[in-house]
Design a protein around this motif. Sequence first.
Motif, mmCIF file in Angstrom:
data_model
loop_
_atom_site.group_PDB
_atom_site.id
_atom_site.type_symbol
_atom_site.label_atom_id
_atom_site.label_comp_id
_atom_site.label_asym_id
_atom_site.label_seq_id
_atom_site.Cartn_x
_atom_site.Cartn_y
_atom_site.Cartn_z
ATOM 1 N N LEU A 139 0.819 -1.212 0.000
ATOM 2 C CA LEU A 139 0.000 0.000 0.000
ATOM 3 C C LEU A 139 0.854 1.263 0.000
ATOM 4 C CD1 LEU A 139 -2.866 -0.985 2.480
ATOM 5 C CD2 LEU A 139 -2.893 -1.028 -0.026
ATOM 6 N N LYS A 140 1.981 1.207 0.680
ATOM 7 C CA LYS A 140 2.874 2.372 0.729
ATOM 8 C C LYS A 140 3.349 2.769 -0.661
ATOM 9 C CE LYS A 140 7.391 3.907 2.459
ATOM 10 N NZ LYS A 140 8.567 3.572 3.317
ATOM 11 N N TRP A 141 3.691 1.780 -1.480
ATOM 12 C CA TRP A 141 4.291 2.061 -2.777
ATOM 13 C C TRP A 141 3.276 2.097 -3.916
ATOM 14 C CZ3 TRP A 141 8.828 4.212 -2.732
ATOM 15 C CH2 TRP A 141 9.677 3.976 -1.642
ATOM 16 N N THR A 142 1.998 2.011 -3.579
ATOM 17 C CA THR A 142 0.958 2.113 -4.616
ATOM 18 C C THR A 142 -0.031 3.239 -4.319
ATOM 19 O OG1 THR A 142 -0.368 0.432 -3.458
ATOM 20 C CG2 THR A 142 1.061 -0.329 -5.255
ATOM 21 N N LYS A 143 0.214 4.022 -3.279
ATOM 22 C CA LYS A 143 -0.756 5.038 -2.861
ATOM 23 C C LYS A 143 -0.962 6.127 -3.903
ATOM 24 C CE LYS A 143 2.723 7.516 -0.092
ATOM 25 N NZ LYS A 143 3.093 7.946 1.303
ATOM 26 N N ASN A 144 -0.026 6.329 -4.799
ATOM 27 C CA ASN A 144 -0.168 7.363 -5.830
ATOM 28 C C ASN A 144 -0.738 6.814 -7.137
ATOM 29 O OD1 ASN A 144 0.933 9.416 -4.174
ATOM 30 N ND2 ASN A 144 3.010 8.763 -4.697
ATOM 31 N N TYR A 145 -1.115 5.548 -7.133
ATOM 32 C CA TYR A 145 -1.641 4.912 -8.334
ATOM 33 C C TYR A 145 -3.108 4.518 -8.132
ATOM 34 C CZ TYR A 145 3.346 4.473 -9.377
ATOM 35 O OH TYR A 145 4.678 4.726 -9.605
ATOM 36 N N ASP A 146 -3.788 4.252 -9.235
ATOM 37 C CA ASP A 146 -5.154 3.736 -9.184
ATOM 38 C C ASP A 146 -5.047 2.230 -8.955
ATOM 39 O OD1 ASP A 146 -7.789 3.099 -9.445
ATOM 40 O OD2 ASP A 146 -8.053 3.970 -11.447
ATOM 41 N N PHE A 147 -4.862 1.871 -7.696
ATOM 42 C CA PHE A 147 -4.506 0.497 -7.334
ATOM 43 C C PHE A 147 -5.536 -0.084 -6.372
ATOM 44 C CE2 PHE A 147 -2.343 -2.631 -4.628
ATOM 45 C CZ PHE A 147 -1.724 -3.445 -5.573
ATOM 46 N N VAL A 188 8.021 -5.040 0.073
ATOM 47 C CA VAL A 188 8.390 -4.074 -0.960
ATOM 48 C C VAL A 188 9.060 -2.868 -0.316
ATOM 49 C CG1 VAL A 188 7.543 -2.701 -2.901
ATOM 50 C CG2 VAL A 188 6.374 -4.830 -2.284
ATOM 51 N N THR A 189 10.211 -2.468 -0.838
ATOM 52 C CA THR A 189 10.950 -1.340 -0.270
ATOM 53 C C THR A 189 11.170 -0.218 -1.279
ATOM 54 O OG1 THR A 189 13.076 -2.350 -0.840
ATOM 55 C CG2 THR A 189 12.180 -2.834 1.358
ATOM 56 N N GLN A 190 10.602 -0.341 -2.472
ATOM 57 C CA GLN A 190 10.750 0.685 -3.499
ATOM 58 C C GLN A 190 9.559 0.573 -4.447
ATOM 59 O OE1 GLN A 190 13.383 -1.359 -6.959
ATOM 60 N NE2 GLN A 190 14.564 -0.723 -5.162
#
Length: 255
Positions: free
Chosen positions: A29-37, A97-99
């Motif tokens: 969730l951290k690395w997808t918060k700026n996407y329509d995910f 996921v770290t990036q």
Amino acid sequence: MNSNPIKVSGCVVTYNNASIISECIESVLKWTKNYDFKLYISDNGSTDGTVELIRRRFPQVIVLENKRNLGFGGGHNRILRKLDSKYHFVINPDIFVTQDVFGPMVDYLEVHRNAAMITPKIMNDNGTEQQLPKRNPTIRYTILSKFKPFKHYRQIYTRELENLNTPTDVDFCTGCFFAIRTSVFKRLKGFDKRYFMYMEDADLSRMVRQRYRIVFFPSVYVYHKWHRENLRNLRGILRWLKSMIQYYMKWGWEF
């Protein structure tokens, strides 16, 4: 990922994963918060509070509770009809996921329309790369390589000795973390339901490669806290053997 919103989805299949699932979901969730995910959890009948934990801590996640253990592929197939995304990620509960791996992988598929599946570099906890299969399974790779005189077959199977530092076409896309075009995933009706666990990723890869490319994308990576626990007991070993036989009965006993 480009400025136009591209619908992306992901699914994690859980079975008694309360001890590790929070770390996985938080990182995704951290690395997808700026996407329509949109993230789905397909739970295979956990009895350790996995579902309750997810509902409490991550209300934005869509949870499907299966009445019985459907296995890896069956659990992922449960959400097929619900998907309205362009790209879909298959994610293991022991992935961290770290990036931002999601954007670069989607961007690659957007540009390379003849590719349908893509997997990043998979790392161990200690920072070393997990050498996972990149060629189609054969008898020498899956059986002979387990005996000491033939250990080098494993290196060939994983292409470990090759310098794969740029996007490279591969035969086998590991099931622990990959992206696939949702339209292709749906057309193939997901994973072959005959596999309960093991070899379903090799089988799906083979079906995809009949029409599309599969790409190993080493520019980004995820961590896989993989301990092969299911192969440390008789039930797990028998499941692996059954799946392997099913795979070779379907695709041929290639040496």
